[in-house]
Design a protein around this motif. Structure first.
Motif, PDB file in Angstrom:
ATOM      1  N   SER A   1       0.415   4.250   0.021  1.00 60.37           N
ATOM      2  CA  SER A   1       0.150   5.433   0.856  1.00 60.37           C
ATOM      3  C   SER A   1       0.801   5.307   2.235  1.00 60.37           C
ATOM      4  O   SER A   1       0.921   6.288   2.955  1.00 60.37           O
ATOM      5  CB  SER A   1      -1.339   5.734   0.948  1.00 60.37           C
ATOM      6  N   GLN A   2       1.252   4.097   2.577  1.00 62.20           N
ATOM      7  CA  GLN A   2       1.964   3.960   3.847  1.00 62.20           C
ATOM      8  C   GLN A   2       3.427   4.377   3.762  1.00 62.20           C
ATOM      9  O   GLN A   2       4.116   4.453   4.783  1.00 62.20           O
ATOM     10  CB  GLN A   2       1.850   2.516   4.333  1.00 62.20           C
TER      11      GLN A   2
ATOM     12  N   ASN B   1       0.866  -1.181   0.000  1.00 62.33           N
ATOM     13  CA  ASN B   1       0.000   0.000   0.000  1.00 62.33           C
ATOM     14  C   ASN B   1       0.903   1.231   0.000  1.00 62.33           C
ATOM     15  O   ASN B   1       1.478   1.586   1.018  1.00 62.33           O
ATOM     16  CB  ASN B   1      -0.884  -0.049   1.256  1.00 62.33           C
TER      17      ASN B   1
END
Ligand SMILES: *[C@@H]1O[C@H](CO)[C@@H](O)[C@H](O)[C@H]1NC(C)=O
Ligand SMILES: *[C@@H]1O[C@H](CO)[C@@H](O)[C@H](O)[C@H]1NC(C)=O
Ligand SMILES: *[C@@H]1O[C@H](CO)[C@@H](O)[C@H](O)[C@H]1NC(C)=O
Length: 242
Positions: free
Chosen positions: A75-76, A73
């Motif tokens: 966005s992490q 992911n």
């Protein structure tokens, strides 16, 4: 060629039969793998525009694909993306996150068994931190190992790395067609222990060699893609940008 000696092949056979067992074990070594974009692109048909060593991966010595439900992911790791794009680029597809996703699923989910690396942010930021600490491109340049049309001996390159870092790296080359006069420098691995201290990559033929079964798979993939441990006696071509 000593890495692929018949003795090691026997060991590899023994290892794969115990793989299920050993995969559940905690890793003890991390391999920080750098590749040379110009060599990579000569094999994979991309167009290199950078002339520094880039990250290929941070690989624990035990296990692959340890948790298939732990999805990448991006966005992490938002805050890391500018550095990721520069230091860990997907040379085949610079605007995609596919390479990072692949490395996370295959290796990161296994590295994450250690508390120190148990999130995507910890895993990718540690890899970047180690990469910048090593600063391999600058070290080679500083000791006059510079991409060039002239050839180096293998021991010139290995010697600089061993002397500067005080450990044995694993250096991989592409062996071109028969009768070629030089092998092409492609990949440099530097190893760390679980506390991120530098470590010899190829250790004695003891439990360490046996436990390396976890990334024999990578050796296979590397061989399939044309990387092999460099021949110690053949001149080395360190290709500059075309
Ligand atoms: C190299 O090319 C890629 C894609 O064409 C581009 O995104 C990247 O910024 C370029 N890198 C450099 C250092 O010029
Ligand atoms: C695998 O990852 C998922 C998602 O992060 C997590 O909930 C689960 O506990 C993990 N499983 C193991 C065995 O670590
Ligand atoms: C990805 O991570 C962000 C930030 O932690 C979170 O808000 C989002 O739900 C995650 N996306 C998926 C598909 O898990």
């Amino acid at each position: 060629m000593r890495f692929y000696s018949p003795l090691l092949f026997c060991l590899a056979a023994v290892m794969s039969s115990t793989a299920v067992f050993s995969y559940s074990h905690m890793w003890t070594k991390l391999v920080l793998t750098h590749h040379w974009p110009i060599t990579f692109c000569s094999m994979e048909h991309c167009h290199p525009n950078i002339s520094y060593w880039t990250l290929h991966g941070l690989w624990p010595d035990q296990g692959i694909n340890c948790n298939k439900s732990w999805h990448f992911n991006s966005s992490q790791i938002k805050d890391l993306l500018p550095d990721m794009e520069k230091s860990w680029p997907d040379l085949l597809n610079p605007s995609s996150a596919e390479f990072w996703k692949y490395e996370w699923q295959k290796h990161g989910t296994c590295a994450a068994k250690a508390d120190s690396l148990n999130s995507q942010h910890k895993y990718f930021s540690k890899a970047l931190e180690l990469y910048h600490k090593l600063d391999l491109s600058s070290v080679l340049r500083k000791f006059d190992i510079i991409p060039s049309e002239k050839y180096y001996t293998f021991s010139q390159i290995e010697g600089v790395i061993e002397q500067f870092y005080g450990i044995k790296p694993k250096i991989q080359c592409v062996h071109p067609s028969k009768n070629a006069e030089a092998q092409i420098l492609g990949q440099i691995e530097i190893c760390f222990d679980a506390d991120f201290n530098l470590l010899d990559c190829e250790k004695r033929l003891t439990m360490d060699a046996i436990s390396e079964g976890g990334w024999d798979h990578d050796a296979d993939i590397n061989r399939a893609s044309g990387f092999m441990v460099c021949d110690h006696d053949m001149p080395v071509f360190y290709p500059p940008l075309p």
